[in-house]
Structure formats: structure tokens, C-alpha cells
Design a protein around this motif. Structure first.
Motif, mmCIF file in Angstrom:
data_model
loop_
_atom_site.group_PDB
_atom_site.id
_atom_site.type_symbol
_atom_site.label_atom_id
_atom_site.label_comp_id
_atom_site.label_asym_id
_atom_site.label_seq_id
_atom_site.Cartn_x
_atom_site.Cartn_y
_atom_site.Cartn_z
ATOM 1 N N GLU A 114 11.248 4.394 -9.552
ATOM 2 C CA GLU A 114 10.013 5.187 -9.478
ATOM 3 C C GLU A 114 9.069 4.974 -10.651
ATOM 4 O OE1 GLU A 114 13.368 8.159 -10.629
ATOM 5 O OE2 GLU A 114 13.104 6.413 -9.329
ATOM 6 N N GLY A 116 7.990 2.064 -11.524
ATOM 7 C CA GLY A 116 7.069 1.033 -11.065
ATOM 8 C C GLY A 116 6.979 -0.195 -11.936
ATOM 9 N N ASP A 122 10.986 -1.148 -4.267
ATOM 10 C CA ASP A 122 9.720 -0.543 -3.862
ATOM 11 C C ASP A 122 9.555 0.816 -4.527
ATOM 12 O OD1 ASP A 122 7.330 -0.687 -2.565
ATOM 13 O OD2 ASP A 122 8.055 0.200 -0.702
ATOM 14 N N ALA A 123 8.360 1.056 -5.057
ATOM 15 C CA ALA A 123 8.083 2.286 -5.787
ATOM 16 C C ALA A 123 6.579 2.421 -5.976
ATOM 17 C CB ALA A 123 8.767 2.263 -7.161
ATOM 18 N N PRO A 124 6.112 3.607 -6.337
ATOM 19 C CA PRO A 124 4.692 3.743 -6.687
ATOM 20 C C PRO A 124 4.335 2.800 -7.827
ATOM 21 C CG PRO A 124 5.712 5.892 -6.436
ATOM 22 C CD PRO A 124 6.828 4.892 -6.394
ATOM 23 N N LEU A 125 3.150 2.232 -7.776
ATOM 24 C CA LEU A 125 2.718 1.240 -8.764
ATOM 25 C C LEU A 125 2.197 1.978 -9.998
ATOM 26 C CD1 LEU A 125 2.440 -1.842 -9.010
ATOM 27 C CD2 LEU A 125 0.163 -1.642 -8.020
ATOM 28 N N ASP A 126 3.115 2.345 -10.904
ATOM 29 C CA ASP A 126 2.768 3.186 -12.049
ATOM 30 C C ASP A 126 2.723 2.379 -13.349
ATOM 31 O OD1 ASP A 126 2.758 5.116 -14.184
ATOM 32 O OD2 ASP A 126 3.477 6.618 -12.773
ATOM 33 N N GLU A 179 -0.726 0.489 -3.351
ATOM 34 C CA GLU A 179 -0.167 1.650 -4.043
ATOM 35 C C GLU A 179 1.305 1.505 -4.411
ATOM 36 O OE1 GLU A 179 -1.115 4.805 -1.340
ATOM 37 O OE2 GLU A 179 -3.130 5.067 -2.197
ATOM 38 N N THR A 180 1.970 0.458 -3.926
ATOM 39 C CA THR A 180 3.395 0.297 -4.218
ATOM 40 C C THR A 180 3.676 -1.085 -4.803
ATOM 41 O OG1 THR A 180 3.977 -0.593 -2.044
ATOM 42 C CG2 THR A 180 3.977 1.814 -2.291
ATOM 43 N N THR A 181 4.810 -1.185 -5.471
ATOM 44 C CA THR A 181 5.178 -2.441 -6.128
ATOM 45 C C THR A 181 5.355 -3.573 -5.128
ATOM 46 O OG1 THR A 181 7.486 -1.707 -6.097
ATOM 47 C CG2 THR A 181 6.253 -1.322 -8.117
ATOM 48 N N HIS A 183 4.128 -3.888 -2.127
ATOM 49 C CA HIS A 183 2.843 -4.275 -1.525
ATOM 50 C C HIS A 183 2.142 -5.287 -2.435
ATOM 51 C CE1 HIS A 183 -1.214 -2.857 0.429
ATOM 52 N NE2 HIS A 183 -1.000 -4.162 0.547
#
Length: 312
Positions: A114, A116, A122-126, A179-181, A183
């Protein structure tokens, strides 16, 4: 948070060059899992002081628990080490005997999906070290102009396909926000011709590195924090820096060389008029690398480069 793992890189070499001693004051600018910090405290017993910096609240919480047994010898600061001068002044510390900067992203940060940081899950791209403040990687990917994205990927990732990757990102985000890694990984894979993929390097490695550096302003932080730390070193105090890519290593090498230089007058002058004298003695003519045994145990140590210098 017992699962917070970070294997300290080159622990033997760090102690050899930092030479902690009883009564000394030491700064660990990148505390992480506190592995190096514990070693420094043990080597400087019974009364050495350690000030540890980390902008990741999760890392700081774990470090606080792991170092609790050292009591008042430990001061932990939830700040970027670039704010070192301010924080040490608040602690009424005017000089230090050692500075350690281990610039690697911790294993825990990489392995916690999470956050990122990883292109493997896969996770939010933080990608923020401090998850409570600042722009995320998704903010940059979806908001920056194409030319700025290209610059970041080229300069910070040293990625030869930066222009195509930026173009593909802009095209992809027009259809839907990235929005995600995974992607973003798919977009990068589409931008780099498959025949050009490197055998031992994931196609997304350099772009993810570039975005992480940009999100956390890592290079500017290193320049500012290193300069502040070197200025605060007492005579005989030592600085040890472990970097993990050429951009960081270049900043450290040039920073050390600048302060180790003597006369800077033009060569055609018969006498020195600048009065410039060396402030540092470089202890590592070449960067120190992790040994084969350590790399086998901790593959992430493969890219580590250690440089050290002593204040004159």
C-alpha cells in the motif's frame, strides 16, 4: 509493527568508519528500522547520545520501541534530516561527533504494497516517505505537463526512454487517471519496445525511482542535510553515507571533494590569495562496496556505495 524489517547495509563497515566512542553525539539521519542506530548506541556506551531522524511515522514508531532500552541516550525526531540544523538547535546540540546517512528505501517500505513504492504489487500510486503530507506519485503522473514528466524520468531515473514514457503516460491518463502501480507499469511496458527490455532490470525500475525521488525531493534533501551535518561535525568527527544510485553518490562525492580541497586560486597565480583550507579528510578514495556474502544474504546491498570523511 514487529514485521517492520530492514536489513542494515554494511554494518561492519559503518562502525569501522564512523568509530563511535563513549560520550560522543551521533546523528542517524535515516533511522529506518534502527539497526545502525542500535549498533552506534552499543558502541558508544555507556553515555553516547544518538539523535535519529525519519519522516516515516511508521519507521519512527518501530525505532522508538526497539531503542527504548537505551533511555535518555536516544532522541527521535519525526522530520526530514534536511532539517537537522533546526532540530539539533532545539535539542541545544551545537556539535556532533558522527553523521550516518543510509539513503536506501527500507525493505519494509518496498515490501508494504500500500505504500506504492514497488512495481511488483498492485497498490495506490503513493511513494511518499511521510504519508501525512505532500503530493503523491499519482498527483505527479496525472498532473504534470508532458515535458516536466520527461525531465523527471530522464534526470532522476536516467531513463533513455523518458520521452516515450512521458508521451504514453499523457495518452493513458487522458482516457483514465493512472492511480495504481500496476496501471503505471503497464503504461511503461507499452512505451518501451519489448526487444529493448534489459535482462536483469524491470522496465519500470528507472521510472519508479525517478518518481520516488521527485515525490520526496530526495536529492535536494541530501544536499541540504549533508551540508548541515558536515558543518556541525566537531574536529575529528566523521560522516558516513551509503547511497544506492549514481545521482546520490555524485552529490556525496562532490560534497566531500569540495570541502577537502585546499587552495582554489587560479593556477597562474604565483601565491595563494584565497586562504581556502581543507575542512575534510576523505577516508574512502573509492566507494566501499558490500561483500559477496552480504549481497547473497541481502541482494538489495548490491547497489550500495559507502563513502566516508573526517572533519579536520
Amino acid at each position: 509493527m514487529d514485521d517492520f524489517e530492514h536489513i542494515s547495509v554494511m554494518p561492519i563497515e559503518v562502525l569501522r568508519y564512523l568509530t563511535p566512542r563513549p560520550g560522543g553525539i551521533y546523528v542517524d539521519g535515516t533511522l529506518g528500522g534502527a539497526g545502525h542506530a542500535r549498533q552506534i548506541l552499543e558502541a558508544s556506551a555507556p553515555d553516547g547520545i544518538l539523535v535519529g531522524f525519519d519522516r516515516d511515522p511508521a519507521a519512527l514508531k518501530v525505532a522508538s520501541e526497539r531503542l527504548a532500552g537505551f533511555g535518555e541516550r536516544v532522541h527521535l525526531v519525526n522530520r526530514n534530516f534536511s532539517d537537522m540544523a533546526i532540530s539539533l538547535a532545539e535539542l541545544e546540540i551545537t556539535g556532533i561527533d558522527g553523521l550516518l546517512l543510509d539513503l536506501g528505501v527500507s525493505s519494509h517500505q518496498l515490501d508494504t504494497a500500500e505504500r506504492g513504492f514497488s512495481f511488483q504489487q498492485d497498490a495506490p500510486l503513493d511513494m511518499r516517505m511521510d504519508t501525512t503530507a505532500g503530493e503523491t506519485a499519482a498527483d505527479l503522473v496525472n498532473g504534470l505537463p508532458e515535458r516536466e514528466l520527461e525531465r523527471i524520468i530522464k534526470e532522476y531515473g536516467e531513463e533513455r526512454w523518458a520521452r516515450r514514457i512521458a508521451q504514453f503516460i499523457v495518452t493513458a491518463r487522458a482516457a483514465a487517471p493512472i492511480e495504481t502501480t500496476l496501471h503505471l507499469v503497464d503504461v511503461i511496458k507499452g512505451a518501451i519496445p519489448k526487444a529493448k527490455w534489459e535482462e536483469r532490470l524491470h522496465p519500470a525500475t528507472r521510472t519508479f525511482q525517478a518518481l520516488r525521488i521527485a515525490v520526496n525531493e530526495e536529492l535536494a534533501s541530501l544536499e541540504q542535510g549533508l551540508a548541515a551535518g558536515l558543518q556541525m561535525l566537531n574536529p575529528g568527527g566523521r560522516c558516513v553515507v551509503i547511497s544506492f544510485h549514481s545521482l546520490e553518490d555524485r552529490i556525496v562525492k562532490q560534497g566531500f571533494r569540495r570541502l577537502a580541497q585546499g587552495c582554489i586560486c587560479p593556477k597562474n597565480l604565483p601565491l595563494c590569495v584565497c586562504g581556502h583550507t581543507p575542512q575534510l579528510r576523505i577516508l574512502t578514495t573509492k566507494p566501499v562496496m558490500a561483500g559477496d556474502k552480504e549481497v547473497d544474504h541481502n541482494p538489495r546491498a548490491r547497489s550500495a556505495r559507502l563513502r566516508a570523511a573526517e572533519k579536520l
